[in-house]
Design an enzyme around this catalytic site. Structure first.
Site, PDB file in Angstrom:
ATOM      1  N   CYS A 314       0.798  -1.292   0.031  1.00  0.00           N
ATOM      2  CA  CYS A 314      -0.107   0.043  -0.063  1.00  0.00           C
ATOM      3  C   CYS A 314       0.920   1.240   0.110  1.00  0.00           C
ATOM      4  O   CYS A 314       1.812   1.246   0.640  1.00  0.00           O
ATOM      5  CB  CYS A 314      -0.753  -0.177   1.238  1.00  0.00           C
ATOM      6  SG  CYS A 314      -2.085  -1.091   1.284  1.00  0.00           S
ATOM      7  N   ARG A 410     -12.058   0.618  -6.444  1.00  0.00           N
ATOM      8  CA  ARG A 410     -11.818   0.352  -5.068  1.00  0.00           C
ATOM      9  C   ARG A 410     -11.406   1.672  -4.306  1.00  0.00           C
ATOM     10  O   ARG A 410     -11.510   1.999  -3.144  1.00  0.00           O
ATOM     11  CB  ARG A 410     -10.899  -0.694  -4.988  1.00  0.00           C
ATOM     12  CG  ARG A 410     -10.496  -0.933  -3.520  1.00  0.00           C
ATOM     13  CD  ARG A 410      -9.578  -2.163  -3.551  1.00  0.00           C
ATOM     14  NE  ARG A 410      -9.450  -2.972  -2.276  1.00  0.00           N
ATOM     15  CZ  ARG A 410      -8.757  -2.664  -1.313  1.00  0.00           C
ATOM     16  NH1 ARG A 410      -7.718  -1.625  -1.266  1.00  0.00           N
ATOM     17  NH2 ARG A 410      -8.845  -2.983  -0.185  1.00  0.00           N
TER      18      ARG A 410
END
Ligand code: XMP
Length: 497
Positions: A314, A410
């Site tokens: 991430c 998303r």
């Protein structure tokens, strides 16, 4: 800290609460009579779905397709299929998981022979379909007999052009739906047969039980099954993808995961409510990272998934400046969810089994991992070799590559033709690790040992009894191998994790 900072000032904003993550805390060891092997790690992932191990594989296109989902459920956990595939592909993947260890193979999937086929034809058909025997049925699907490789090979007593009706065994042992695995096995032993056709009251074929299928189920005693005895399966759906949600639900998915990087977006919550109203499956809502977000969804969610930017791939926190250290995030959400009996899933940032069990102590009922499983044999993608070492690709669903093949919703980004993505993840490679079962063995084994150190025999008891201590930077260094040169890699520890 400066005293007397006036209310409502920017300076006051800097009087911030501390948020902690895995390396900031350790479990305080406690008196115990619990042997790790006796610790019961069963749990719930959502209101109606139970697991035998508290572990999920991430809905990522380099982690979970049907092979991973089958492997996870066989070990007692749950695989969550990613959604970088079209709806038809997803329903086919769900059906593959559901069929994998079925006790009774449905009629439509049973390979059958007809009495008028020749022995050579049936031999070729069985080879092609990868089965070693087939019920013989007439035009009405009435079972007339059974033909197997041993009846026809090596063509000693029957010729290749003989008809199946002459070569088949016509004293066929059948059973009706509802037969238990034990009863089926007893029948097979008693009559020395390897398959039992399942028929209705008119002797019409409705399914088949095979010895191979029974043995496979036996090997996986701890498998996570639905009420019909099939492996359980999770599926990711976008917050605005009602079509995908209803299709996945109809295909048999047990839990749908609203797949969004920021589920505290109110449009996402409204859409998630609509999905919940449209499906029978449990709906887990995520990701969130605060108590306020949990309060918005706890009335309708069957589970809440936590994680804003802790994942190994991430870049959400560096790109957006937003995020919540994971242990504090889990605890905040669990404070709201636990009293309402809504399970919490800690998603992302788990590198070691110790992190996983710390997440449970902070209030999670189960953990979701991506990088831990991306290097396994079952994960999608091929093994690549770099500098003599084996790797598999692992990429964030917010990386440019994954967004190009799936879209950016998303991350609540519209796809504009020709416009550059603003990614929130990276594309990487992770060491190849062998089978999913052995990775899970290490992960769950470490978690059980953590329960032993705390003296808790079950997950609910562990959540109650566990306490944290705060770790200093020096304590953190002390906790890893130090002042030595590691000569052999341990299966559950890598210094670069
Ligand atoms: P681990 O640490 O187990 O984390 O590899 C897996 C989880 O990370 C999330 N995920 C992302 N988060 N950008 C993010 O900010 C991304 O590109 C990305 N891809 C996955 C997701 O929750 C997953 O389960």
């Amino acid at each position: 800290m400066v005293d007397n900072v006036p209310d409502g000032t920017f300076s006051q904003k800097l009087q911030v609460p501390e948020a902690l993550t895995f390396d900031d805390v350790l479990l305080r060891p406690k008196e115990s009579r619990v042997e790790p092997d006796d610790a019961d790690v069963s749990t719930r992932v959502s209101k109606h779905v139970e697991l035998n191990i508290p572990v999920l594989s991430a809905a990522m296109d380099t982690v979970t397709e049907s092979d991973t989902a089958i492997g996870m459920a066989r070990e007692g956990g749950l695989g969550v299929l990613h959604r970088n595939m079209d709806i038809e592909e997803m329903t086919a993947e769900i059906e593959r998981v559901k069929r994998a260890d079925e006790l009774v193979i449905d009629r439509e999937n049973v390979v059958t022979a007809t009495p008028d086929q020749t022995v050579a034809e049936v031999d070729e058909m069985m080879n092609h379909e990868g089965v070693s025997g087939a019920p013989v049925v007439d035009g009405d699907d009435t079972v007339l007999g059974i033909i197997s490789g041993t009846d026809i090979r090596p063509f000693l007593e029957v010729g290749e052009s003989d008809l199946v009706r002459e070569a088949m065994t016509d004293e066929v042992i059948t059973a009706e739906l509802g037969i238990s695995p034990r009863e089926a096995l007893e029948l097979m032993y008693e009559y020395k047969i390897e398959r039992v056709p399942i028929v209705d009251a008119d002797d019409t074929l409705v399914g088949l039980i095979t010895m191979q299928g029974l043995l496979q189920r036996r090997e996986n005693q701890a498998a996570a099954h639905d009420t019909e005895g099939r492996l359980i399966c999770g599926a990711a759906v976008g917050p605005f993808e009602t079509d995908r949600a209803t299709a996945a639900d109809e295909a048999g998915a047990d839990v749908l995961f609203i797949d969004c990087a920021h589920a505290h977006n109110l449009n996402v919550i409204e859409a998630a409510r609509e999905i919940k109203a449209a499906v029978d499956a449990d709906v887990v809502v995520g990701n969130v990272g605060t108590r306020e977000a949990a309060e918005e969804v706890v009335d309708f969610a069957d589970g809440i998934k936590v994680g804003i930017g802790p994942g190994s791939i991430c870049t959400t926190r560096v790109v957006t400046g937003a995020g919540m250290p994971q242990i504090s995030a889990v605890a905040e959400v669990a404070d709201v969810a636990a009293p309402e009996n809504v399970p919490v899933i800690a998603d992302g940032g788990i590198r070691y089994s110790g992190d996983a069990i710390k997440a449970i102590a902070a209030g999670a009922d189960a953990v979701m991992l991506g990088s831990y499983f991306a290097g396994t044999e079952e994960a999608p993608g091929r093994v690549i070799t770099m500098n003599g070492k084996k790797y598999k690709q692992y990429r964030g669903m917010g990386s440019v590559g994954a967004m190009k093949s799936g879209g950016g919703d998303r991350y609540l980004k519209e796809e504009e033709e020709g416009e550059e993505f603003v990614p929130e993840g990276v594309e990487a490679a992770t060491p190849y690790k062998g089978t999913l079962a052995s990775e899970l063995h290490q992960l769950v084994g470490g978690m059980r040992s953590g329960m032993g150190y705390v003296g808790a025999a079950t997950i609910p008891e562990f959540k109650e009894r566990s306490e944290f201590v705060r770790v200093s930077a020096a304590g953190q260094t002390e906790g890893h191998p130090h002042d030595v040169m590691i000569t052999d890699e341990a299966p559950n520890y890598s210094p670069d994790s």
